[in-house]
Motif scaffolding. Sequence first.
Motif, mmCIF file in Angstrom:
data_model
loop_
_atom_site.group_PDB
_atom_site.id
_atom_site.type_symbol
_atom_site.label_atom_id
_atom_site.label_comp_id
_atom_site.label_asym_id
_atom_site.label_seq_id
_atom_site.Cartn_x
_atom_site.Cartn_y
_atom_site.Cartn_z
ATOM 1 N N ASP A 56 40.027 22.005 29.097
ATOM 2 C CA ASP A 56 38.866 22.908 29.022
ATOM 3 C C ASP A 56 39.156 24.149 28.168
ATOM 4 O OD1 ASP A 56 37.496 21.119 30.578
ATOM 5 O OD2 ASP A 56 38.035 22.103 32.460
ATOM 6 N N LYS A 57 40.395 24.226 27.686
ATOM 7 C CA LYS A 57 40.764 25.221 26.664
ATOM 8 C C LYS A 57 40.597 26.674 27.094
ATOM 9 C CE LYS A 57 41.206 21.716 23.790
ATOM 10 N NZ LYS A 57 42.418 20.983 24.063
ATOM 11 N N TRP A 58 41.053 26.987 28.305
ATOM 12 C CA TRP A 58 41.170 28.407 28.659
ATOM 13 C C TRP A 58 42.335 28.589 29.607
ATOM 14 C CZ3 TRP A 58 39.842 30.386 33.708
ATOM 15 C CH2 TRP A 58 39.213 29.473 34.554
ATOM 16 N N GLU A 59 42.842 29.794 29.640
ATOM 17 C CA GLU A 59 44.052 30.061 30.422
ATOM 18 C C GLU A 59 43.686 30.679 31.771
ATOM 19 O OE1 GLU A 59 46.808 32.674 28.515
ATOM 20 O OE2 GLU A 59 48.165 32.582 30.250
ATOM 21 N N VAL A 60 44.074 30.010 32.844
ATOM 22 C CA VAL A 60 43.799 30.537 34.189
ATOM 23 C C VAL A 60 45.000 31.376 34.597
ATOM 24 C CG1 VAL A 60 43.111 29.931 36.536
ATOM 25 C CG2 VAL A 60 42.633 28.342 34.675
ATOM 26 N N LYS A 61 44.771 32.698 34.793
ATOM 27 C CA LYS A 61 45.930 33.565 35.044
ATOM 28 C C LYS A 61 46.271 33.691 36.525
ATOM 29 C CE LYS A 61 45.370 36.212 30.813
ATOM 30 N NZ LYS A 61 43.916 36.270 30.537
ATOM 31 N N SER A 62 45.297 33.429 37.415
ATOM 32 C CA SER A 62 45.595 33.546 38.852
ATOM 33 C C SER A 62 44.780 32.496 39.621
ATOM 34 C CB SER A 62 45.192 34.934 39.348
ATOM 35 O OG SER A 62 43.788 35.060 39.246
ATOM 36 N N ASP A 63 45.173 32.256 40.876
ATOM 37 C CA ASP A 63 44.430 31.292 41.706
ATOM 38 C C ASP A 63 42.971 31.738 41.849
ATOM 39 O OD1 ASP A 63 46.761 29.951 41.982
ATOM 40 O OD2 ASP A 63 47.155 30.569 44.055
ATOM 41 N N GLU A 64 42.786 33.071 41.970
ATOM 42 C CA GLU A 64 41.418 33.608 42.175
ATOM 43 C C GLU A 64 40.504 33.223 41.016
ATOM 44 O OE1 GLU A 64 44.250 35.570 42.712
ATOM 45 O OE2 GLU A 64 43.985 34.981 44.808
ATOM 46 N N GLU A 65 41.100 33.143 39.808
ATOM 47 C CA GLU A 65 40.274 32.841 38.626
ATOM 48 C C GLU A 65 39.696 31.422 38.660
ATOM 49 O OE1 GLU A 65 40.597 34.410 34.336
ATOM 50 O OE2 GLU A 65 42.635 34.176 35.105
ATOM 51 N N LEU A 66 40.255 30.576 39.541
ATOM 52 C CA LEU A 66 39.708 29.218 39.660
ATOM 53 C C LEU A 66 38.365 29.222 40.377
ATOM 54 C CD1 LEU A 66 42.929 27.352 40.909
ATOM 55 C CD2 LEU A 66 41.813 26.992 38.701
ATOM 56 N N MET A 67 38.130 30.304 41.124
ATOM 57 C CA MET A 67 36.955 30.329 42.005
ATOM 58 C C MET A 67 35.748 30.978 41.363
ATOM 59 S SD MET A 67 38.486 31.339 45.667
ATOM 60 C CE MET A 67 40.080 32.063 45.415
ATOM 61 N N ILE A 68 34.580 30.526 41.803
ATOM 62 C CA ILE A 68 33.326 31.190 41.434
ATOM 63 C C ILE A 68 32.826 31.839 42.724
ATOM 64 C CG2 ILE A 68 30.963 30.869 40.626
ATOM 65 C CD1 ILE A 68 31.981 28.241 39.251
ATOM 66 N N SER A 69 32.599 33.147 42.686
ATOM 67 C CA SER A 69 32.248 33.829 43.942
ATOM 68 C C SER A 69 30.764 33.663 44.261
ATOM 69 C CB SER A 69 32.587 35.313 43.833
ATOM 70 O OG SER A 69 31.680 35.916 42.938
ATOM 71 N N GLN A 70 30.451 33.836 45.536
ATOM 72 C CA GLN A 70 29.036 33.764 45.949
ATOM 73 C C GLN A 70 28.250 34.930 45.351
ATOM 74 O OE1 GLN A 70 29.316 33.039 50.262
ATOM 75 N NE2 GLN A 70 28.636 30.948 49.840
ATOM 76 N N GLU A 71 28.963 36.049 45.073
ATOM 77 C CA GLU A 71 28.273 37.186 44.414
ATOM 78 C C GLU A 71 27.822 36.779 43.010
ATOM 79 O OE1 GLU A 71 31.807 38.393 45.780
ATOM 80 O OE2 GLU A 71 30.417 37.845 47.370
ATOM 81 N N ASP A 72 28.710 36.039 42.301
ATOM 82 C CA ASP A 72 28.334 35.580 40.950
ATOM 83 C C ASP A 72 27.138 34.637 41.006
ATOM 84 O OD1 ASP A 72 30.242 37.070 39.731
ATOM 85 O OD2 ASP A 72 31.678 35.428 39.457
ATOM 86 N N MET A 73 27.103 33.807 42.052
ATOM 87 C CA MET A 73 25.973 32.863 42.193
ATOM 88 C C MET A 73 24.683 33.665 42.406
ATOM 89 S SD MET A 73 27.592 30.025 44.767
ATOM 90 C CE MET A 73 29.320 29.565 44.650
ATOM 91 N N LYS A 74 24.777 34.680 43.265
ATOM 92 C CA LYS A 74 23.586 35.502 43.575
ATOM 93 C C LYS A 74 23.126 36.258 42.327
ATOM 94 C CE LYS A 74 21.065 38.275 46.529
ATOM 95 N NZ LYS A 74 20.325 39.048 45.579
#
Length: 431
Positions: A56-74
């Motif tokens: 997918d050609k991007w660098e994930v720097k932390s475990d948190e970056e794998l997640m999409i937050s519910q705030e982002d969804m809202k």
Amino acid sequence: MKIIKTTASNFDEEFENILSRAKTDIKEVSAIVTGIIDEIVQSGNEALKSHIQKFDKWEVKSDEELMISQEDMKKAYDNIDENLKKALHTAYDRIKKYHEKQLPKSWVDFEKNGTILGQKVTPVDKAGLYIPGGKAAYPSSLLMNAIPAIVAGVEEIVVCTPTPNNEVNELLLAACHICNVSKAFKVGGASAIAAMAYGTKTIPKVDVITGPGNIFVATAKKLVFGEVNIDMIAGPSEIGVLSDSSAKPKYLAIDLLSQAEHDEMASSIMITVDENIANETSVEVENYLKNLSREKIARKSIEDRGAIIVAKDMEEAIKLMNEIAPEHLEVMTSNPFELLPKIKHAGAIFLGENTPEPIGDYIAGPNHTLPTGSTAKFYSPLNVENFLKKSSIINFSKNAIDELGEACAILADTEGLTAHAKSVRVRLESK
Ligand code: NAD
């Protein structure tokens, strides 16, 4: 578009090619996917990060970056255009209403001797939805996969979707918000399927994985089946159309193209009893093709995998279509309901000229995740039961065990299971 008559000398060979449309040699893919699954099992999030970097050609720097937050969804939901919001809610409501009708009920039955038998229906605890995102994003697939899980009563709905170049589709996030998705992750392909099947530090292990995807996703679903349940193996899109002389070639042509534009590997097959309709539809297909945004994909699909078959009569047309067992079947005849009893195998059946297949992709209500490659012969569309399981309920009274116990013990004796037999007889002996 290729036109073949069932009376042609090479018809059997041509039809065999249509029947084997979904056959792929998965040996090479299986080896790649097995490697990906092993890496996820062994290295969890670290393997996920390296697969994301590679595919997918991007660098994930932390475990948190794998997640999409519910705030982002809202936030995504709040920011979308009002008309789009309204359309999403219309789709949500109609899909939910349809799937609510599918909900099976628990039941109990009482016999005269005091036996109570029943069946308890329970949702799985966690469902993992795979929403494809490699070449395009599919918010409609999120609705189609999440809503049956919601109706089934699943408590935790987990979503995995790839985000090439770390670009998240805002409409997909808005759909996640509407469906109250518990957790979403920017992970795709076989890695996502393995992560949801076995769990990682960040991604929970789920009980069932549903959703479409490319060959890597489909192969991974096959390989993890048993560790978790899966819905089905859905491959490239398909449409079959049955038509008579009442059908409008302009409608037939664009409906065939509606699936061809999905994928070069999609297949669009019409069977008609009218040769003129066949010729006119072929001309219309060419007329429309030039103006499609995805002309290249649609043209390749129509050229390599599309066909119009001219049958002797409707009996023959239906017989051939039942063999094809397409994912979507349009019945564009003057009497679609009269033909319905004869149609045995199709994922979804669209009846009449005002029911184009795309209406079922988004808004009609039935699920658009459907069996492909003739698997409609034994699979059903994605539905509420994919997220449910059943437990049997058994309660015997003393009268009931006195009446049926000896027959049970005799059967246990013949299988040589003495503890089984004794467990019943010890109760028969007690007064
Ligand atoms: P996808 O999300 O299925 O796959 C993308 C992922 O594939 C990447 O993130 C990567 O992990 C993996 N991948 C890519 N190249 C790889 C390689 N060489 N080796 C190993 N892994 C690799 O997205 P897609 O590719 O766009 O495919 C989506 C498919 O889903 C299409 O065929 C589309 O028609 C289908 N679809 C079906 C429905 C339906 O309801 N039937 C709905 C939407 C989409």
